[in-house]
Design a protein around this motif. Structure first.
Motif, PDB file in Angstrom:
ATOM      1  N   GLY A  24       0.815  -1.214   0.000  1.00 35.92           N
ATOM      2  CA  GLY A  24       0.000   0.000   0.000  1.00 35.92           C
ATOM      3  C   GLY A  24       0.841   1.254   0.000  1.00 35.92           C
ATOM      4  O   GLY A  24       0.577   2.206  -0.760  1.00 35.92           O
ATOM      5  N   VAL A 116     -11.281   0.111   5.823  1.00 34.60           N
ATOM      6  CA  VAL A 116     -12.265  -0.568   4.970  1.00 34.60           C
ATOM      7  C   VAL A 116     -13.200   0.442   4.320  1.00 34.60           C
ATOM      8  O   VAL A 116     -13.530   0.340   3.131  1.00 34.60           O
ATOM      9  N   PHE A 119     -11.242   2.169   1.569  1.00 32.51           N
ATOM     10  CA  PHE A 119     -10.904   1.265   0.475  1.00 32.51           C
ATOM     11  C   PHE A 119     -12.126   0.927  -0.379  1.00 32.51           C
ATOM     12  O   PHE A 119     -12.038   0.830  -1.607  1.00 32.51           O
ATOM     13  N   ILE A 120     -13.287   0.761   0.260  1.00 38.10           N
ATOM     14  CA  ILE A 120     -14.492   0.395  -0.489  1.00 38.10           C
ATOM     15  C   ILE A 120     -15.075   1.594  -1.233  1.00 38.10           C
ATOM     16  O   ILE A 120     -15.473   1.492  -2.392  1.00 38.10           O
ATOM     17  N   THR A 121     -15.097   2.746  -0.572  1.00 38.48           N
ATOM     18  CA  THR A 121     -15.753   3.917  -1.174  1.00 38.48           C
ATOM     19  C   THR A 121     -14.876   4.639  -2.187  1.00 38.48           C
ATOM     20  O   THR A 121     -15.382   5.262  -3.118  1.00 38.48           O
ATOM     21  N   ARG A 122     -13.543   4.554  -2.018  1.00 38.65           N
ATOM     22  CA  ARG A 122     -12.651   5.292  -2.915  1.00 38.65           C
ATOM     23  C   ARG A 122     -11.471   4.414  -3.334  1.00 38.65           C
ATOM     24  O   ARG A 122     -10.315   4.820  -3.253  1.00 38.65           O
ATOM     25  N   SER A 123     -11.774   3.222  -3.798  1.00 36.91           N
ATOM     26  CA  SER A 123     -10.723   2.237  -4.066  1.00 36.91           C
ATOM     27  C   SER A 123      -9.750   2.685  -5.149  1.00 36.91           C
ATOM     28  O   SER A 123      -8.578   2.298  -5.136  1.00 36.91           O
ATOM     29  N   ALA A 124     -10.203   3.491  -6.105  1.00 38.55           N
ATOM     30  CA  ALA A 124      -9.347   3.870  -7.233  1.00 38.55           C
ATOM     31  C   ALA A 124      -8.553   5.146  -6.972  1.00 38.55           C
ATOM     32  O   ALA A 124      -7.827   5.605  -7.850  1.00 38.55           O
ATOM     33  N   GLY A 128      -8.169   5.566  -1.182  1.00 37.28           N
ATOM     34  CA  GLY A 128      -8.409   4.128  -1.129  1.00 37.28           C
ATOM     35  C   GLY A 128      -7.146   3.357  -0.842  1.00 37.28           C
ATOM     36  O   GLY A 128      -7.152   2.361  -0.098  1.00 37.28           O
ATOM     37  N   ARG A 129      -6.023   3.815  -1.395  1.00 40.51           N
ATOM     38  CA  ARG A 129      -4.749   3.127  -1.136  1.00 40.51           C
ATOM     39  C   ARG A 129      -4.280   3.369   0.293  1.00 40.51           C
ATOM     40  O   ARG A 129      -3.681   2.489   0.918  1.00 40.51           O
ATOM     41  N   ARG A 132      -6.011   0.970   2.385  1.00 39.72           N
ATOM     42  CA  ARG A 132      -5.360  -0.340   2.341  1.00 39.72           C
ATOM     43  C   ARG A 132      -4.244  -0.418   3.383  1.00 39.72           C
ATOM     44  O   ARG A 132      -4.067  -1.439   4.053  1.00 39.72           O
ATOM     45  N   GLU A 391      -3.844  -2.784 -11.102  1.00 36.64           N
ATOM     46  CA  GLU A 391      -4.581  -2.249  -9.960  1.00 36.64           C
ATOM     47  C   GLU A 391      -3.681  -1.402  -9.065  1.00 36.64           C
ATOM     48  O   GLU A 391      -4.158  -0.527  -8.339  1.00 36.64           O
TER      49      GLU A 391
END
Length: 552
Positions: A24, A116, A119-124, A128-129, A132, A391
């Motif tokens: 991460g 979490v 990571f789920i709401t802004r994974s990209a 989001g990182r 992680r 990814e």
């Protein structure tokens, strides 16, 4: 059996949490960490400080070792400077073990929950990182609690205690076990924290725990050596040099474990502090004591692993497999290899004019063999790029990934066209012993000179992404197209005048200037992604570039 499974699961969770944090952080800060490391290597002391900082972030001296090794492989830093970085990296991972040994259990649920959600709401996105990373930190803290809970019932059995008692007072066995654990867990940090938890629960005596810590330090060096086993010699020199430092440190410190237990441990509050502070003291003493030996160790390792002389151009120079765990670094390696491929294409393009002028059959064979090299490099770069996790790439790195693939495809196609040109020249000019007219040859020389200049400009555009140069490249495409049309017309005029040389080479001349225009189109298409990302591409050009991608 249940308690053993619980312990194994807790250890696996600790290792996985460490992996999440390491990957991460590299995904968020990889490019910046790379710049920090390179810029800090002016002297060995700043290099060591940068090693401490970077390793504290990625929580893995092995990851820092792989990054630094890749820089040496690319010629960005010297071997002594890289070894100085590793002296700081060992201290950095030891500092992290001290931090995690504190009672931070209350942070675990908060880190996991916030991580979490991000990571789920802004994974990209970067957030989001970061999520992680927080998940990894939370899992590490949770795993340490589970390790303590799982060891208490498991190691209370007489059989297990008898087994552990059998390794008492056997330092070599303790070091071996610690090294094996660090290699299997892919993290000396996880092993040190595990040993500290076991010592706190009185599962292992303190002297055994300290022996395991020495082994974990040695194991982290062995792990880096194994990871880079198939890399270039210059890359392996760093990991082998670091292993030499660790082996010397273990050999020097191992006899003094008893002094630590006798004089230092009574001053500490518990066994956990004894283990992690011994780990820190070991790395600080070794790093400070050996920092002045980096030049000597570098010379020793260079003699052990001499760098072979380059034996040709076909071997990929920069596709270091150990850099794949750091996507930004792997992208840079692929870009450097793409430029290597372009250098070979430039050699082919320059040589083809000598074949046309001088009917040089020996040179034509050499150039055709170079096309095989271009194809091999294209395949190697493409395979290397597919191994980079998409990814793990940010938006800019993803765009760079696409640009590299597009660039290498264009270079490969240019190589194929040059090979076909050479075959045509052999069949239609060299074998029948024909020559171009003086005017026709002058036209070919003019177009060829522009091609070479445009190729060099395209390499600069690919490397630097300069929008002005990209626009100039597109202007050259239009200018070249106009010249090709004008020269086709003047050739027809010479045919009308019944010029003998022009009649004999007419088919070859027309095909040749058409092929040169195709080469120029591939060269200039490198400008499209740069201008499109900068928003400087006209709508008609945008459609043209997308059609070109579809046709390709």
């Amino acid at each position: 059996m249940k308690h053993l499974l619980n312990l194994l699961a807790a250890v696996a969770l600790l290792v996985w949490g460490t992996h999440l944090v390491r990957t991460g952080v590299l995904r968020v800060f990889g490019a910046n960490l790379r710049k920090i490391l390179v810029q800090s290597m002016r002297n060995r002391f700043t290099a060591a400080l940068s090693g401490i900082g970077v390793t504290a972030l990625v929580q893995s001296s092995t990851a820092t070792s792989l990054m630094t090794s890749s820089f040496v492989g690319q010629g960005l830093v010297t071997l002594p400077a890289a070894l100085a970085v590793m002296r700081g990296a060992d201290v950095g991972t030891a500092l992290i073990s001290v931090l995690f040994s504190a009672d931070l259990s209350w942070l675990s649920p908060m880190f996991i929950f916030v991580g979490v959600v991000l990571f789920i709401t802004r994974s990209a996105t970067v957030a989001g990182r970061v999520g992680r990373v927080l998940i990894g930190l939370g899992l590490m803290l949770l795993a340490l609690q589970l390790v303590v809970e799982a060891t208490e019932p498991l190691f209370s059995s007489p059989a297990v205690r008898a087994l552990l008692a059998s390794i008492n007072s056997d330092v070599l066995l303790e070091i071996t076990i610690g090294a094996v654990l660090a290699i299997v867990a892919y993290s000396s940090l996880a092993v040190v924290l595990l040993v500290a938890a076991m010592a706190t629960s009185n599962v292992v005596p303190l002297d055994v725990a300290l022996g395991l810590v020495l082994g974990a330090n040695l194991g982290s060096g062995l792990l880096a050596v194994l990871t880079t086993a198939k890399s270039a010699v210059s890359v392996r020199q760093v990991t082998v040099g670091n292993l030499v430092f660790k082996a010397l440190g273990v050999a020097i410190i191992a006899p003094f474990v008893g002094l630590w237990i006798r004089y230092v441990q009574p001053e500490l509050p518990n066994q956990t502090h004894g283990v992690v502070l011994f780990h820190l003291a070991f790395n600080v003493v070794i790093s400070v004591g050996f920092i002045g030996l980096t030049q000597w160790i570098a010379k020793l390792v260079t003699r052990m692993l001499p760098t072979p002389q380059a034996s040709g151009t076909s071997r990929p120079h920069h596709l270091d497999p150990s850099a794949l765990s750091t996507p930004s670094l792997a992208i840079s390696n692929a870009a450097r290899e793409a430029l290597h491929q372009a250098d070979i294409v430039e050699t082919m393009l320059i040589g083809v004019l000598d074949v046309i002028r001088n009917n040089d059959t020996r040179l034509s064979q050499e150039l055709r063999q170079l096309d095989d090299t271009v194809d091999e490099l294209y395949s190697a770069i493409k395979y290397y790029m597919t191994r980079i996790s998409r990814e793990a790439l940010g938006e800019e790195e993803s765009r760079r990934w696409t640009d590299i693939i597009s660039f290498t495809i264009n270079m490969e196609q240019i190589g194929d066209i040059i090979e076909r040109v050479i075959i045509d020249v052999e069949d239609k000019k060299i074998k029948p012993q024909r020559n171009f007219s003086e005017a026709g040859m002058a036209e070919i020389v003019e177009l060829h000179g522009r091609l070479v200049a445009n190729l060099r400009l395209s390499m600069s555009v690919f490397l630097n992404g300069n929008v002005r140069d990209a626009q100039k490249l597109l202007e050259e495409k239009a200018r070249f197209r106009d010249l090709e049309r004008a020269y086709a017309t003047t050739h027809l005029d010479r045919l009308s005048d019944r010029t003998t040389l022009s009649i004999e080479t007419s088919s070859l001349h027309i095909d040749l200037i058409s092929d040169l225009k195709r080469i120029n189109s591939h060269i200039c298409s490198i400008a499209y992604p740069i201008l499109e990302s900068a928003g400087a591409l006209a709508p008609s050009r945008l459609r043209e570039s997308r059609l070109g991608k579809i046709e390709g």
